[in-house]
Design a protein around this motif. Sequence first.
Motif, short mmCIF file in Angstrom:
data_model
loop_
_atom_site.label_atom_id
_atom_site.label_comp_id
_atom_site.label_asym_id
_atom_site.label_seq_id
_atom_site.Cartn_x
_atom_site.Cartn_y
_atom_site.Cartn_z
N LEU A 245 0.83 -1.20 0.00
CA LEU A 245 0.00 0.00 0.00
C LEU A 245 0.87 1.26 0.00
O LEU A 245 0.63 2.20 -0.76
N ALA A 246 1.90 1.27 0.83
CA ALA A 246 2.82 2.41 0.87
C ALA A 246 3.54 2.56 -0.47
O ALA A 246 3.72 3.68 -0.98
N GLN A 247 3.93 1.45 -1.09
CA GLN A 247 4.62 1.50 -2.39
C GLN A 247 3.69 2.00 -3.49
O GLN A 247 4.10 2.78 -4.36
N ILE A 248 2.45 1.57 -3.47
CA ILE A 248 1.47 2.05 -4.45
C ILE A 248 1.31 3.56 -4.32
O ILE A 248 1.21 4.27 -5.32
N GLY A 249 1.30 4.05 -3.08
CA GLY A 249 1.24 5.49 -2.87
C GLY A 249 2.40 6.19 -3.56
O GLY A 249 2.20 7.18 -4.29
N LEU A 250 3.59 5.69 -3.37
CA LEU A 250 4.78 6.29 -4.00
C LEU A 250 4.71 6.19 -5.53
O LEU A 250 5.03 7.14 -6.23
N ASP A 251 4.28 5.05 -6.03
CA ASP A 251 4.27 4.82 -7.47
C ASP A 251 3.19 5.60 -8.21
O ASP A 251 3.43 6.09 -9.31
N TYR A 252 2.01 5.71 -7.63
CA TYR A 252 0.87 6.24 -8.39
C TYR A 252 0.52 7.69 -8.09
O TYR A 252 -0.06 8.37 -8.93
N GLN A 253 0.87 8.20 -6.92
CA GLN A 253 0.63 9.61 -6.66
C GLN A 253 1.44 10.46 -7.65
O GLN A 253 0.95 11.46 -8.14
N ALA A 254 2.64 10.02 -7.95
CA ALA A 254 3.49 10.75 -8.90
C ALA A 254 2.92 10.73 -10.32
O ALA A 254 3.26 11.58 -11.14
N LYS A 255 2.02 9.77 -10.59
CA LYS A 255 1.40 9.66 -11.91
C LYS A 255 0.05 10.36 -11.98
O LYS A 255 -0.62 10.31 -13.02
N GLY A 256 -0.39 10.97 -10.88
CA GLY A 256 -1.63 11.73 -10.90
C GLY A 256 -2.84 11.06 -10.29
O GLY A 256 -3.96 11.57 -10.40
N ILE A 257 -2.64 9.90 -9.65
CA ILE A 257 -3.76 9.26 -8.94
C ILE A 257 -3.60 9.57 -7.46
O ILE A 257 -2.57 9.27 -6.85
N SER A 258 -4.62 10.17 -6.90
CA SER A 258 -4.62 10.51 -5.48
C SER A 258 -5.04 9.28 -4.68
O SER A 258 -5.93 8.55 -5.09
N LEU A 259 -4.40 9.07 -3.54
CA LEU A 259 -4.77 7.99 -2.63
C LEU A 259 -5.33 8.60 -1.36
O LEU A 259 -4.76 9.59 -0.84
N ILE A 260 -6.41 8.01 -0.86
CA ILE A 260 -7.05 8.49 0.36
C ILE A 260 -7.41 7.29 1.22
O ILE A 260 -8.26 6.48 0.85
N GLY A 261 -6.73 7.15 2.35
CA GLY A 261 -7.06 6.10 3.31
C GLY A 261 -8.07 6.60 4.31
O GLY A 261 -8.00 7.75 4.76
N ILE A 262 -9.03 5.76 4.67
CA ILE A 262 -10.07 6.13 5.64
C ILE A 262 -10.24 4.99 6.64
O ILE A 262 -10.33 3.82 6.26
N SER A 263 -10.29 5.35 7.91
CA SER A 263 -10.64 4.37 8.95
C SER A 263 -11.99 4.77 9.53
O SER A 263 -12.18 5.92 9.93
#
Length: 185
Positions: free
Chosen positions: A59-77
């Motif tokens: 999950l942390a790696q996906i954040g690094l890989d895809y935020q730079a490509k323009g996909i925002s990640l939002i985690g919710i608990s």
Amino acid sequence: MARTLSNMLPLGTIAPKFTLFDTVSETHKSLEELKGPKGTLIFFICNHCPFVIHINPELAQIGLDYQAKGISLIGISSNDVENYPQDSPKLMKQKAKEAGYTFPYLYDESQDVAKAYDAACTPDFFLFNTNLQLVYRGQLDDSRPGNDIPLTGQDLRNAMDCLLAGRDVPAHQKPSIGCNIKWKN
């Protein structure tokens, strides 16, 4: 460890709007301000679930890989912190730092956002296009705690790659599996 499947919200559903407390920045953030220019991945997680703990490195790696490509990640608990204090906002901030999250980790105290997304388990993933229409809901990959299948993020990464390339995301999507969201009584 309970195995709850995601509810598989209908594809094409428009992302319900929200404003929630971000435990990382300690400010309130809205979907409108957090959405990405090329897509938005919203996912329901928590601190203590063994399924989430298992996927945290990917999950942390996906954040690094895809935020730079323009996909925002939002985690919710959305868990009930009265009965599950390990999921409290203070500990969410600590978990985000420990896990290497580069994305907001929001607290849904009322549980209204989880209900609006028909979230059922942790983790539960929802990928939206630039118009905030649902294009993927399902699992990260086939890896689960103890099944010895390598953690790759294959299913979710494929969906995000299709979105970025302007291709249709495959309609066959496997539900996520995890611990049930801890609903308030």
